[in-house]
Design a protein around this motif. Structure first.
Motif, PDB file in Angstrom:
ATOM      1  N   ILE A 202       0.841  -1.188   0.000  1.00 32.85           N
ATOM      2  CA  ILE A 202       0.000   0.000   0.000  1.00 32.85           C
ATOM      3  C   ILE A 202       0.882   1.245   0.000  1.00 32.85           C
ATOM      4  CG2 ILE A 202      -1.720   1.319   1.297  1.00 32.85           C
ATOM      5  CD1 ILE A 202      -2.769  -1.332   2.389  1.00 32.85           C
TER       6      ILE A 202
ATOM      7  N   LYS B 149       1.384   5.054   0.620  1.00 31.41           N
ATOM      8  CA  LYS B 149       0.772   6.116   1.408  1.00 31.41           C
ATOM      9  C   LYS B 149       1.430   7.469   1.135  1.00 31.41           C
ATOM     10  CE  LYS B 149      -1.050   3.391   5.250  1.00 31.41           C
ATOM     11  NZ  LYS B 149      -1.198   3.329   6.726  1.00 31.41           N
TER      12      LYS B 149
ATOM     13  N   ALA C 197      -3.352   5.315  -4.898  1.00 31.18           N
ATOM     14  CA  ALA C 197      -4.666   4.853  -5.378  1.00 31.18           C
ATOM     15  C   ALA C 197      -5.675   5.998  -5.398  1.00 31.18           C
ATOM     16  CB  ALA C 197      -5.179   3.729  -4.485  1.00 31.18           C
TER      17      ALA C 197
ATOM     18  N   CYS D 126     -11.643   4.388   1.403  1.00 28.62           N
ATOM     19  CA  CYS D 126     -10.866   5.602   1.132  1.00 28.62           C
ATOM     20  C   CYS D 126     -10.706   6.403   2.423  1.00 28.62           C
ATOM     21  CB  CYS D 126     -11.569   6.456   0.086  1.00 28.62           C
ATOM     22  SG  CYS D 126     -11.747   5.642  -1.525  1.00 28.62           S
TER      23      CYS D 126
ATOM     24  N   SER E 222      -4.008   6.421   2.146  1.00 22.89           N
ATOM     25  CA  SER E 222      -3.662   5.352   1.214  1.00 22.89           C
ATOM     26  C   SER E 222      -4.554   5.295  -0.022  1.00 22.89           C
ATOM     27  CB  SER E 222      -3.724   3.998   1.925  1.00 22.89           C
ATOM     28  OG  SER E 222      -5.028   3.771   2.438  1.00 22.89           O
ATOM     29  N   LYS E 223      -5.718   5.959   0.037  1.00 25.70           N
ATOM     30  CA  LYS E 223      -6.632   5.902  -1.112  1.00 25.70           C
ATOM     31  C   LYS E 223      -7.553   7.122  -1.082  1.00 25.70           C
ATOM     32  CE  LYS E 223      -8.578   1.908  -1.881  1.00 25.70           C
ATOM     33  NZ  LYS E 223      -9.557   0.779  -1.789  1.00 25.70           N
TER      34      LYS E 223
END
Length: 261
Positions: A5, A7, A247, A65, A44-45
């Motif tokens: 992931i 970040k 992402a 999210c 992260s999203k």
């Protein structure tokens, strides 16, 4: 093995967006920037949307999210006097806070930016010789490659902005060459458009009396929502250009709040 992931600090995403559309350029009444959460948080999203609605916030929670980036701010009007459960704006704010979601918006800075919403509107209509319209930097004016009839131009507008229906003043009899655009609620640009020699202003949120236009000029209202839908892809592209591994999702729940029958 699960993908790692990636970040990024929410503040770094904001910094990238503000290089394109500085928050310092926002209108006095605007509330661009962070409106909820922690700018220092690592996220992260991100979910990108036009409107920071309850449906969008619920979608962000469902899709995991931890950041929402929008054009229209979560808190539009200043000051916000109360946050009470059962009020749709309050419920959106509380859901963001409870879910640990950081919210950032670029509203009037994105309208004004070079390459921002008004430039995209002009490009979608195929305008050339694009110039700033008026002193506030919100609107643009340009010319079509060749003159077109009114019906053909209206069809072009509907297709360019995926607008299911438009409203307009009395259609012009002569062919159209010079066109002004103003994203969102841009009826305030009518006088500047007329002074610049534009034959048409394409915008949204036009009120009744502003459809009474002078001879040789018409206004086309495509709706606030449809004039600014391009903000979603623009915001996403800026983030991805600066953070290719981060992402970013486009909202699927963000719909126009206006229904036509």
């Amino acid at each position: 093995m699960a993908d790692k992931i990636f970040k990024v600090k929410a503040a770094d995403i904001a910094e990238a967006l503000e290089k394109f559309a500085p928050v310092s350029t926002q209108a006095e009444w605007d509330n661009s920037g962070f409106t909820a959460g922690n700018p220092s948080a690592e996220v992260s999203k991100a979910l990108v949307a036009l409107n920071c609605s309850l449906e969008v916030m619920q979608e962000a929670v469902e899709k995991g999210c931890d950041m929402v980036v929008t054009h229209h701010p979560l808190i539009v009007h200043k000051p916000l006097l109360s946050i009470l459960e059962g009020d749709v704006r309050s419920d959106t704010i509380m859901l963001a806070v409870r879910s640990g979601i950081t919210v950032y918006s670029s509203h009037t800075p994105l309208d004004r930016a070079c390459g921002g919403l008004n430039d995209i509107m002009a490009q979608r209509l195929g305008l050339g010789n694009i110039e700033l319209l008026g002193s506030d930097g919100f609107s643009r004016v340009g010319v079509l490659a060749r003159p077109v009839g009114c019906k053909a131009f209206i069809d072009k507008v509907k297709k360019a902005f995926e607008a299911p229906v438009i409203r307009c003043s009395k259609p012009l009899q002569e062919k159209i060459r010079k066109v002004a655009v103003s994203s969102g609620g841009g009826q305030g640009a009518i006088a500047d458009a007329v002074c610049a020699g534009a034959q048409v202003l394409v915008t949204g949120d036009v009120t009744h009396h502003n459809f009474y236009t002078p001879d040789g000029f018409m206004v086309i209202d495509i709706g606030h929502h449809y004039s600014e839908l391009c903000a979603m892809q623009l915001l996403k592209s800026i983030i991805q250009k600066n953070f290719p591994k981060f992402a970013v999702l486009l909202s699927e729940a963000d719909k126009s709040p206006i229904f036509y029958f």
